[in-house]
Write a protein that holds these residues in place. Structure first.
Motif, PDB file in Angstrom:
ATOM      1  N   UNK A  13      13.249  12.425 -13.437  1.00  0.00           N
ATOM      2  CA  UNK A  13      12.312  11.797 -14.380  1.00  0.00           C
ATOM      3  C   UNK A  13      12.660  10.327 -14.600  1.00  0.00           C
ATOM      4  N   UNK A  14      13.949  10.018 -14.705  1.00  0.00           N
ATOM      5  CA  UNK A  14      14.370   8.626 -14.890  1.00  0.00           C
ATOM      6  C   UNK A  14      13.986   7.766 -13.683  1.00  0.00           C
ATOM      7  N   UNK A  15      14.235   8.288 -12.498  1.00  0.00           N
ATOM      8  CA  UNK A  15      13.918   7.546 -11.268  1.00  0.00           C
ATOM      9  C   UNK A  15      12.410   7.361 -11.132  1.00  0.00           C
ATOM     10  N   UNK A  16      11.652   8.426 -11.403  1.00  0.00           N
ATOM     11  CA  UNK A  16      10.194   8.361 -11.311  1.00  0.00           C
ATOM     12  C   UNK A  16       9.640   7.336 -12.284  1.00  0.00           C
ATOM     13  N   UNK A  20       7.532   3.969 -11.354  1.00  0.00           N
ATOM     14  CA  UNK A  20       6.189   3.740 -11.893  1.00  0.00           C
ATOM     15  C   UNK A  20       6.128   2.434 -12.682  1.00  0.00           C
ATOM     16  N   UNK A  21       7.118   2.202 -13.529  1.00  0.00           N
ATOM     17  CA  UNK A  21       7.133   0.978 -14.336  1.00  0.00           C
ATOM     18  C   UNK A  21       7.282  -0.264 -13.457  1.00  0.00           C
ATOM     19  N   UNK A  22       8.148  -0.201 -12.466  1.00  0.00           N
ATOM     20  CA  UNK A  22       8.331  -1.345 -11.575  1.00  0.00           C
ATOM     21  C   UNK A  22       7.086  -1.681 -10.782  1.00  0.00           C
ATOM     22  N   UNK A  28       0.583  -3.165  -9.267  1.00  0.00           N
ATOM     23  CA  UNK A  28      -0.041  -2.067  -8.533  1.00  0.00           C
ATOM     24  C   UNK A  28      -0.762  -1.124  -9.486  1.00  0.00           C
ATOM     25  N   UNK A  29      -1.865  -0.549  -9.017  1.00  0.00           N
ATOM     26  CA  UNK A  29      -2.616   0.453  -9.774  1.00  0.00           C
ATOM     27  C   UNK A  29      -1.991   1.804  -9.477  1.00  0.00           C
ATOM     28  N   UNK A  30      -1.372   2.394 -10.464  1.00  0.00           N
ATOM     29  CA  UNK A  30      -0.666   3.655 -10.264  1.00  0.00           C
ATOM     30  C   UNK A  30      -1.503   4.873 -10.649  1.00  0.00           C
ATOM     31  N   UNK A  31      -2.697   4.657 -11.168  1.00  0.00           N
ATOM     32  CA  UNK A  31      -3.509   5.796 -11.578  1.00  0.00           C
ATOM     33  C   UNK A  31      -2.850   6.515 -12.742  1.00  0.00           C
ATOM     34  N   UNK A  32      -3.180   7.786 -12.901  1.00  0.00           N
ATOM     35  CA  UNK A  32      -2.637   8.589 -13.995  1.00  0.00           C
ATOM     36  C   UNK A  32      -1.933   9.792 -13.381  1.00  0.00           C
ATOM     37  N   UNK A  33      -0.627   9.849 -13.513  1.00  0.00           N
ATOM     38  CA  UNK A  33       0.124  10.944 -12.911  1.00  0.00           C
ATOM     39  C   UNK A  33       1.222  11.420 -13.850  1.00  0.00           C
ATOM     40  N   UNK A  34       1.486  12.697 -13.826  1.00  0.00           N
ATOM     41  CA  UNK A  34       2.603  13.290 -14.564  1.00  0.00           C
ATOM     42  C   UNK A  34       3.512  14.024 -13.590  1.00  0.00           C
ATOM     43  N   UNK A  36       6.406  13.688 -10.108  1.00  0.00           N
ATOM     44  CA  UNK A  36       7.286  12.789  -9.377  1.00  0.00           C
ATOM     45  C   UNK A  36       6.652  12.258  -8.087  1.00  0.00           C
ATOM     46  N   UNK A  37       5.543  12.861  -7.671  1.00  0.00           N
ATOM     47  CA  UNK A  37       4.785  12.336  -6.536  1.00  0.00           C
ATOM     48  C   UNK A  37       4.038  11.112  -7.058  1.00  0.00           C
ATOM     49  N   UNK A  38       4.307   9.955  -6.466  1.00  0.00           N
ATOM     50  CA  UNK A  38       3.809   8.703  -7.010  1.00  0.00           C
ATOM     51  C   UNK A  38       2.660   8.148  -6.179  1.00  0.00           C
ATOM     52  N   UNK A  39       1.421   8.252  -6.713  1.00  0.00           N
ATOM     53  CA  UNK A  39       0.301   7.662  -5.983  1.00  0.00           C
ATOM     54  C   UNK A  39       0.278   6.150  -6.201  1.00  0.00           C
ATOM     55  N   UNK A  40      -0.127   5.428  -5.170  1.00  0.00           N
ATOM     56  CA  UNK A  40      -0.316   3.983  -5.285  1.00  0.00           C
ATOM     57  C   UNK A  40      -1.683   3.679  -4.703  1.00  0.00           C
ATOM     58  N   UNK A  41      -2.554   3.091  -5.521  1.00  0.00           N
ATOM     59  CA  UNK A  41      -3.892   2.744  -5.079  1.00  0.00           C
ATOM     60  C   UNK A  41      -3.898   1.281  -4.679  1.00  0.00           C
ATOM     61  N   UNK A  42      -4.339   1.020  -3.467  1.00  0.00           N
ATOM     62  CA  UNK A  42      -4.343  -0.340  -2.947  1.00  0.00           C
ATOM     63  C   UNK A  42      -5.766  -0.876  -2.905  1.00  0.00           C
ATOM     64  N   UNK A  43      -5.916  -2.086  -3.371  1.00  0.00           N
ATOM     65  CA  UNK A  43      -7.194  -2.794  -3.275  1.00  0.00           C
ATOM     66  C   UNK A  43      -6.993  -3.957  -2.328  1.00  0.00           C
TER      67      UNK A  43
END
Length: 57
Positions: A13-16, A20-22, A28-34, A36-43
């Motif tokens: 949880x700390x690493x995730x 996400x914060x970084x 970056x647009x991180x969307x809404x996630x709860x 540890x799989x981290x989505x990154x939306x690229x424009x």
């Protein structure tokens, strides 16, 4: 393993959250996630995204 070693879940949880914060702070647009799989939306254009993917490798 996560059930027998709860400190691993806390560390995940700390690493995730740090990731996400970084990425959010970097714009970056991180969307809404709860998860540890981290989505990154690229424009951007295909060329811009291709350069980013190559830089990450």
């Amino acid at each position: 393993m996560m059930q027998t070693l709860p400190e691993l879940r806390e560390k995940l949880c700390q690493i995730t959250n740090a990731l996400l914060n970084g990425l959010t702070d970097a714009g970056f647009d991180m969307g809404d996630t709860n998860s540890p799989v981290t989505p990154v939306y690229l424009n951007g254009t295909i060329e811009e995204v291709t350069v980013l993917v190559c830089d990450l490798r």
